[in-house]
Design an enzyme around this catalytic site. Structure first.
Site, PDB file in Angstrom:
ATOM      1  N   SER A 123      94.851 -11.601  34.917  1.00 27.04           N
ATOM      2  CA  SER A 123      95.253 -12.039  33.577  1.00 27.04           C
ATOM      3  C   SER A 123      95.796 -13.158  33.672  1.00 27.04           C
ATOM      4  O   SER A 123      95.667 -14.223  34.267  1.00 27.04           O
ATOM      5  CB  SER A 123      95.309 -11.023  32.343  1.00 27.04           C
ATOM      6  OG  SER A 123      95.209 -11.590  31.124  1.00 27.04           O
ATOM      7  N   HIS A 164      89.052 -11.907  30.529  1.00 25.47           N
ATOM      8  CA  HIS A 164      88.363 -10.883  29.540  1.00 25.47           C
ATOM      9  C   HIS A 164      87.135 -11.487  28.839  1.00 25.47           C
ATOM     10  O   HIS A 164      87.087 -11.355  27.549  1.00 25.47           O
ATOM     11  CB  HIS A 164      89.612 -10.724  28.342  1.00 25.47           C
ATOM     12  CG  HIS A 164      90.879 -10.433  28.993  1.00 25.47           C
ATOM     13  ND1 HIS A 164      91.020  -9.382  29.729  1.00 25.47           N
ATOM     14  CD2 HIS A 164      92.207 -11.179  29.055  1.00 25.47           C
ATOM     15  CE1 HIS A 164      92.466  -9.186  30.313  1.00 25.47           C
ATOM     16  NE2 HIS A 164      93.011 -10.387  29.669  1.00 25.47           N
TER      17      HIS A 164
END
Length: 212
Positions: A123, A164
């Site tokens: 991330s 995401h």
């Protein structure tokens, strides 16, 4: 260079480490600073970090937390030299880059990765590996690192990872806005939570792989 960029799923991690380093137990340096905008928070950081550390350990590896914020550069460099691979975890991308730049860890990490230390980003850790974190303004709150001026990333890869993507989560909805606002100005690579990008020294550039 050997680089693995994850969105959420870490299924690609064992094979990457086996090929990049060697089979068997390794010492993995874990950087939690994306989850540590508040210096008062204890190691290793946000609640999800505990499960993340357990996930790495479940693969059979030892974990050494390498906290950047508040650490002298020589201690960071010594830690980097002790580990077999570096895992830069998720959280706030701006807080993470500020922790790297304010301590000089950005240069220390980049130099070692270019010299052969495998880099794993998850991330926020994936985003900072690119040329800039500017497009992530719509996903993460820049005010968590108000002193950060230059938003240039580490430059380990030439694309901005947008994690995401896909699915129905609130973060997934933001990715469309990121593409619309920044897609014409920056090279973007959208990653779903079960995908990863790998740079493994084969001369093939970044490859998209599964990472359930």
């Amino acid at each position: 260079m050997r680089v693995l960029l994850l969105s959420s799923g870490a299924g690609a991690l064992p094979a990457f480490l086996e090929e990049a380093v060697r089979p068997g137990a390794l010492r993995i340096g874990y950087v939690p600073d994306a989850a540590l905008p508040d210096a008062a928070l204890p190691d290793p950081g946000a609640p999800f970090a505990s499960s993340e550390l357990e996930r790495i350990a479940a693969f059979g590896h030892r974990v050494e937390v390498v906290r950047l914020s508040g650490s002298p550069l020589d201690e960071i460099e010594q830690a980097l030299d002790r580990v077999d691979a570096l895992y830069v975890a998720g959280g706030n991308t701006f807080a993470l880059l500020h922790a790297m730049r304010s301590t000089g860890a950005d240069r220390a990490i980049t130099d070692r990765v270019r010299a052969g230390l495998p880099y794993i980003g998850l991330s926020a850790g994936s985003v900072v590996a690119g040329p800039t974190i500017e497009p992530i303004t719509l996903m993460d709150d820049p005010t968590e690192a108000p002193e950060l001026g230059d938003r240039s990333g580490l430059g380990l890869v030439d694309t901005v990872v947008v994690p995401h993507a896909g699915g129905l989560s609130p973060l997934a909805e933001v990715t469309g806005r990121i593409v619309a606002e920044y897609g014409a100005r920056h090279p973007l690579r959208l990653l779903t939570d079960d995908q990863a990008l790998v740079l493994d020294g084969r001369g093939e550039g970044l490859r998209l792989i599964a990472s359930h």
